[in-house]
Design a protein around this motif. Structure first.
Motif, PDB file in Angstrom:
ATOM      1  N   ALA A   1     -11.303   5.747 -22.124  1.00 57.85           N
ATOM      2  CA  ALA A   1     -12.441   5.293 -21.331  1.00 57.85           C
ATOM      3  C   ALA A   1     -12.066   5.148 -19.860  1.00 57.85           C
ATOM      4  O   ALA A   1     -12.790   5.612 -18.971  1.00 57.85           O
ATOM      5  CB  ALA A   1     -12.966   3.963 -21.868  1.00 57.85           C
ATOM      6  N   SER A   2     -10.920   4.518 -19.598  1.00 56.83           N
ATOM      7  CA  SER A   2     -10.504   4.353 -18.202  1.00 56.83           C
ATOM      8  C   SER A   2     -10.178   5.702 -17.574  1.00 56.83           C
ATOM      9  O   SER A   2     -10.491   5.947 -16.403  1.00 56.83           O
ATOM     10  CB  SER A   2      -9.311   3.399 -18.103  1.00 56.83           C
ATOM     11  OG  SER A   2      -8.140   3.940 -18.680  1.00 56.83           O
ATOM     12  N   ALA A   3      -9.579   6.599 -18.361  1.00 54.90           N
ATOM     13  CA  ALA A   3      -9.287   7.944 -17.854  1.00 54.90           C
ATOM     14  C   ALA A   3     -10.572   8.681 -17.511  1.00 54.90           C
ATOM     15  O   ALA A   3     -10.660   9.363 -16.480  1.00 54.90           O
ATOM     16  CB  ALA A   3      -8.482   8.731 -18.884  1.00 54.90           C
ATOM     17  N   ALA A   4     -11.603   8.552 -18.362  1.00 51.83           N
ATOM     18  CA  ALA A   4     -12.872   9.234 -18.113  1.00 51.83           C
ATOM     19  C   ALA A   4     -13.464   8.806 -16.779  1.00 51.83           C
ATOM     20  O   ALA A   4     -13.993   9.628 -16.024  1.00 51.83           O
ATOM     21  CB  ALA A   4     -13.858   8.948 -19.244  1.00 51.83           C
TER      22      ALA A   4
ATOM     23  N   MET B   1      -3.176   5.762 -20.160  1.00 50.85           N
ATOM     24  CA  MET B   1      -2.957   5.598 -18.717  1.00 50.85           C
ATOM     25  C   MET B   1      -3.067   6.948 -18.026  1.00 50.85           C
ATOM     26  O   MET B   1      -2.400   7.910 -18.394  1.00 50.85           O
ATOM     27  CB  MET B   1      -1.572   5.003 -18.462  1.00 50.85           C
ATOM     28  CG  MET B   1      -1.190   4.912 -16.989  1.00 50.85           C
ATOM     29  SD  MET B   1       0.475   4.282 -16.742  1.00 50.85           S
ATOM     30  CE  MET B   1       1.448   5.600 -17.499  1.00 50.85           C
ATOM     31  N   THR B   2      -3.906   6.989 -17.030  1.00 54.39           N
ATOM     32  CA  THR B   2      -4.062   8.202 -16.229  1.00 54.39           C
ATOM     33  C   THR B   2      -3.869   7.831 -14.768  1.00 54.39           C
ATOM     34  O   THR B   2      -4.531   6.914 -14.273  1.00 54.39           O
ATOM     35  CB  THR B   2      -5.447   8.828 -16.438  1.00 54.39           C
ATOM     36  OG1 THR B   2      -5.566   9.237 -17.816  1.00 54.39           O
ATOM     37  CG2 THR B   2      -5.650  10.034 -15.534  1.00 54.39           C
ATOM     38  N   GLU B   3      -2.972   8.529 -14.110  1.00 55.08           N
ATOM     39  CA  GLU B   3      -2.690   8.283 -12.691  1.00 55.08           C
ATOM     40  C   GLU B   3      -3.053   9.538 -11.897  1.00 55.08           C
ATOM     41  O   GLU B   3      -2.491  10.601 -12.137  1.00 55.08           O
ATOM     42  CB  GLU B   3      -1.215   7.943 -12.490  1.00 55.08           C
ATOM     43  CG  GLU B   3      -0.758   6.718 -13.275  1.00 55.08           C
ATOM     44  CD  GLU B   3       0.754   6.536 -13.219  1.00 55.08           C
ATOM     45  OE1 GLU B   3       1.242   5.949 -12.228  1.00 55.08           O
ATOM     46  OE2 GLU B   3       1.434   6.995 -14.160  1.00 55.08           O
ATOM     47  N   ILE B   4      -3.986   9.394 -10.965  1.00 55.89           N
ATOM     48  CA  ILE B   4      -4.415  10.512 -10.131  1.00 55.89           C
ATOM     49  C   ILE B   4      -4.111  10.168  -8.678  1.00 55.89           C
ATOM     50  O   ILE B   4      -4.482   9.105  -8.195  1.00 55.89           O
ATOM     51  CB  ILE B   4      -5.920  10.792 -10.295  1.00 55.89           C
ATOM     52  CG1 ILE B   4      -6.252  11.129 -11.764  1.00 55.89           C
ATOM     53  CG2 ILE B   4      -6.365  11.926  -9.381  1.00 55.89           C
ATOM     54  CD1 ILE B   4      -7.733  11.276 -12.038  1.00 55.89           C
ATOM     55  N   GLY B   5      -3.449  11.083  -8.009  1.00 57.40           N
ATOM     56  CA  GLY B   5      -3.045  10.815  -6.631  1.00 57.40           C
ATOM     57  C   GLY B   5      -1.727  10.064  -6.605  1.00 57.40           C
ATOM     58  O   GLY B   5      -0.997  10.008  -7.589  1.00 57.40           O
ATOM     59  N   GLY B   6      -1.446   9.460  -5.468  1.00 57.61           N
ATOM     60  CA  GLY B   6      -0.184   8.749  -5.323  1.00 57.61           C
ATOM     61  C   GLY B   6      -0.030   8.204  -3.920  1.00 57.61           C
ATOM     62  O   GLY B   6      -1.002   8.079  -3.179  1.00 57.61           O
ATOM     63  N   ASN B   7       1.201   7.903  -3.572  1.00 54.50           N
ATOM     64  CA  ASN B   7       1.468   7.271  -2.282  1.00 54.50           C
ATOM     65  C   ASN B   7       1.311   8.265  -1.127  1.00 54.50           C
ATOM     66  O   ASN B   7       1.643   9.444  -1.258  1.00 54.50           O
ATOM     67  CB  ASN B   7       2.873   6.690  -2.270  1.00 54.50           C
ATOM     68  CG  ASN B   7       3.076   5.646  -3.360  1.00 54.50           C
ATOM     69  OD1 ASN B   7       2.146   5.305  -4.085  1.00 54.50           O
ATOM     70  ND2 ASN B   7       4.280   5.124  -3.469  1.00 54.50           N
ATOM     71  N   ASN B   8       0.827   7.752  -0.009  1.00 51.01           N
ATOM     72  CA  ASN B   8       0.684   8.572   1.193  1.00 51.01           C
ATOM     73  C   ASN B   8       0.933   7.685   2.412  1.00 51.01           C
ATOM     74  O   ASN B   8       0.204   6.719   2.636  1.00 51.01           O
ATOM     75  CB  ASN B   8      -0.715   9.182   1.270  1.00 51.01           C
ATOM     76  CG  ASN B   8      -0.819  10.277   2.311  1.00 51.01           C
ATOM     77  OD1 ASN B   8      -0.269  10.154   3.404  1.00 51.01           O
ATOM     78  ND2 ASN B   8      -1.532  11.337   1.994  1.00 51.01           N
ATOM     79  N   PRO B   9       1.965   7.973   3.209  1.00 57.22           N
ATOM     80  CA  PRO B   9       2.304   7.110   4.348  1.00 57.22           C
ATOM     81  C   PRO B   9       1.431   7.320   5.578  1.00 57.22           C
ATOM     82  O   PRO B   9       1.510   6.533   6.526  1.00 57.22           O
ATOM     83  CB  PRO B   9       3.750   7.496   4.652  1.00 57.22           C
ATOM     84  CG  PRO B   9       3.839   8.934   4.235  1.00 57.22           C
ATOM     85  CD  PRO B   9       2.953   9.051   3.024  1.00 57.22           C
ATOM     86  N   GLY B  10       0.606   8.376   5.580  1.00 60.81           N
ATOM     87  CA  GLY B  10      -0.237   8.597   6.754  1.00 60.81           C
ATOM     88  C   GLY B  10      -1.185   9.758   6.554  1.00 60.81           C
ATOM     89  O   GLY B  10      -0.755  10.905   6.423  1.00 60.81           O
ATOM     90  N   HIS B  11      -2.483   9.462   6.521  1.00 63.04           N
ATOM     91  CA  HIS B  11      -3.500  10.485   6.284  1.00 63.04           C
ATOM     92  C   HIS B  11      -4.615  10.277   7.298  1.00 63.04           C
ATOM     93  O   HIS B  11      -5.205   9.185   7.373  1.00 63.04           O
ATOM     94  CB  HIS B  11      -4.047  10.362   4.860  1.00 63.04           C
ATOM     95  CG  HIS B  11      -5.142  11.320   4.539  1.00 63.04           C
ATOM     96  ND1 HIS B  11      -4.912  12.664   4.324  1.00 63.04           N
ATOM     97  CD2 HIS B  11      -6.481  11.143   4.394  1.00 63.04           C
ATOM     98  CE1 HIS B  11      -6.061  13.265   4.043  1.00 63.04           C
ATOM     99  NE2 HIS B  11      -7.036  12.363   4.095  1.00 63.04           N
ATOM    100  N   THR B  12      -4.925  11.313   8.072  1.00 63.08           N
ATOM    101  CA  THR B  12      -5.906  11.196   9.149  1.00 63.08           C
ATOM    102  C   THR B  12      -7.144  12.021   8.832  1.00 63.08           C
ATOM    103  O   THR B  12      -7.042  13.172   8.386  1.00 63.08           O
ATOM    104  CB  THR B  12      -5.296  11.655  10.485  1.00 63.08           C
ATOM    105  OG1 THR B  12      -4.167  10.822  10.796  1.00 63.08           O
ATOM    106  CG2 THR B  12      -6.316  11.539  11.613  1.00 63.08           C
ATOM    107  N   ILE B  13      -8.304  11.424   9.071  1.00 64.95           N
ATOM    108  CA  ILE B  13      -9.577  12.117   8.897  1.00 64.95           C
ATOM    109  C   ILE B  13     -10.422  11.920  10.149  1.00 64.95           C
ATOM    110  O   ILE B  13     -10.216  10.968  10.909  1.00 64.95           O
ATOM    111  CB  ILE B  13     -10.350  11.606   7.661  1.00 64.95           C
ATOM    112  CG1 ILE B  13     -10.681  10.118   7.805  1.00 64.95           C
ATOM    113  CG2 ILE B  13      -9.554  11.871   6.388  1.00 64.95           C
ATOM    114  CD1 ILE B  13     -11.535   9.581   6.675  1.00 64.95           C
ATOM    115  N   ALA B  14     -11.356  12.812  10.357  1.00 65.74           N
ATOM    116  CA  ALA B  14     -12.255  12.725  11.515  1.00 65.74           C
ATOM    117  C   ALA B  14     -13.695  12.637  11.035  1.00 65.74           C
ATOM    118  O   ALA B  14     -14.060  13.222  10.002  1.00 65.74           O
ATOM    119  CB  ALA B  14     -12.091  13.944  12.423  1.00 65.74           C
TER     120      ALA B  14
END
Length: 264
Positions: A66-69, A1-14
């Protein structure tokens, strides 16, 4: 099991070159081994603009590798707030090469499903480029309607499309676990893509079949109608799958669209 990133309540991009054209997202991700598996061979990346789930196959640690790759190569592909679909294809090609090395000592072969969405620029607006290989799924929830975006690459899906069995029969069919396309197994990656316009109040669900085998679409839709936050929703989805048996690894990502540019 590989977990990358996580929870984010608000992310803005332009949008590139248009600072006033902004989009705001919130997301959450979670995974669980389930009640019957000895190990969790699912992996995910949940880091804007890439959201993906991979469900490994191969036994022992091979499926996990495999899933991690796959998710690691997808994460490596991130170069900015927007990515073209071609970046996904290149990442899956690199993952396939690595999985080939893992599989050298495996008699049965090694592989993984992968499904997800990348935020991309399309026709001067932001869209989700949804992609899929295997039987993990992406759903779109808009106007209180839950729609499966991806098409399962599986034996039972082929039977459904041929009119030989119903969708309900497919869920309990003895060949339900047999997929017709994967990343690995000495085959070139062949992802399907769908362009999904980004709309305000839209929600994407990205998940392994450990969720969809246990929780019917109707129950997922009812939960989404409660308008809970992404992290609360992910927790409840995993709880629902565990309560229904938890026969496989369970991985879910929920992405909400909070704001889009005002119409001009």
């Amino acid at each position: 099991m590989t977990e990358i990133g996580g929870n984010n309540p608000g992310h803005t991009i332009a949008l590139p070159g248009r600072a006033e054209q902004t989009y705001t997202f919130a997301w959450a991700a979670g995974t669980h081994t389930g009640h019957r598996r000895a190990a969790n061979e699912d992996s995910y990346v949940a880091r804007s603009p890439m959201f993906a789930v991979a469900d490994g196959m191969g036994g022992h640690s091979a499926g996990d590798l495999a899933s991690a790759a796959v998710v690691e190569r997808l994460d490596d592909a991130i170069t900015g707030d927007f990515l073209p679909a071609r970046a996904v294809e290149r990442a899956l090609e690199r993952a396939t090469d690595y999985i080939g090395l893992i599989a050298q000592d495996s008699e049965l072969g090694v592989g993984t499903t992968v499904t997800g969405a990348v935020i991309t620029e399309h026709h001067e607006a932001a869209s989700f480029a949804v992609f899929n290989v295997g039987d993990s799924r992406v759903y779109n929830f808009e106007d209180d309607q839950l729609v499966q975006v991806t098409r399962d690459h599986s034996v039972v899906q082929n039977l459904v499309e041929a009119g030989l069995i119903s969708r309900d029969e497919a869920e309990v069919h003895p060949d339900a676990n047999i997929i017709t396309r994967a990343i690995g197994f000495n085959a070139a990656p062949a992802p399907d893509f769908w362009m999904v316009p980004i709309q305000r109040d839209q929600r994407l669900l990205i998940c392994s079949d450990g969720l969809t085998r246990e929780v019917p679409d109707e129950e997922i839709a009812r939960l989404f109608m409660q308008r809970l936050s992404p992290d609360e929703t992910v927790a409840k989805l995993i709880d629902f799958a565990l309560e229904s048996g938890g026969r496989d690894n369970i991985t879910t990502i929920v992405v909400d669209v909070l704001e889009i540019p005002s119409a001009t």
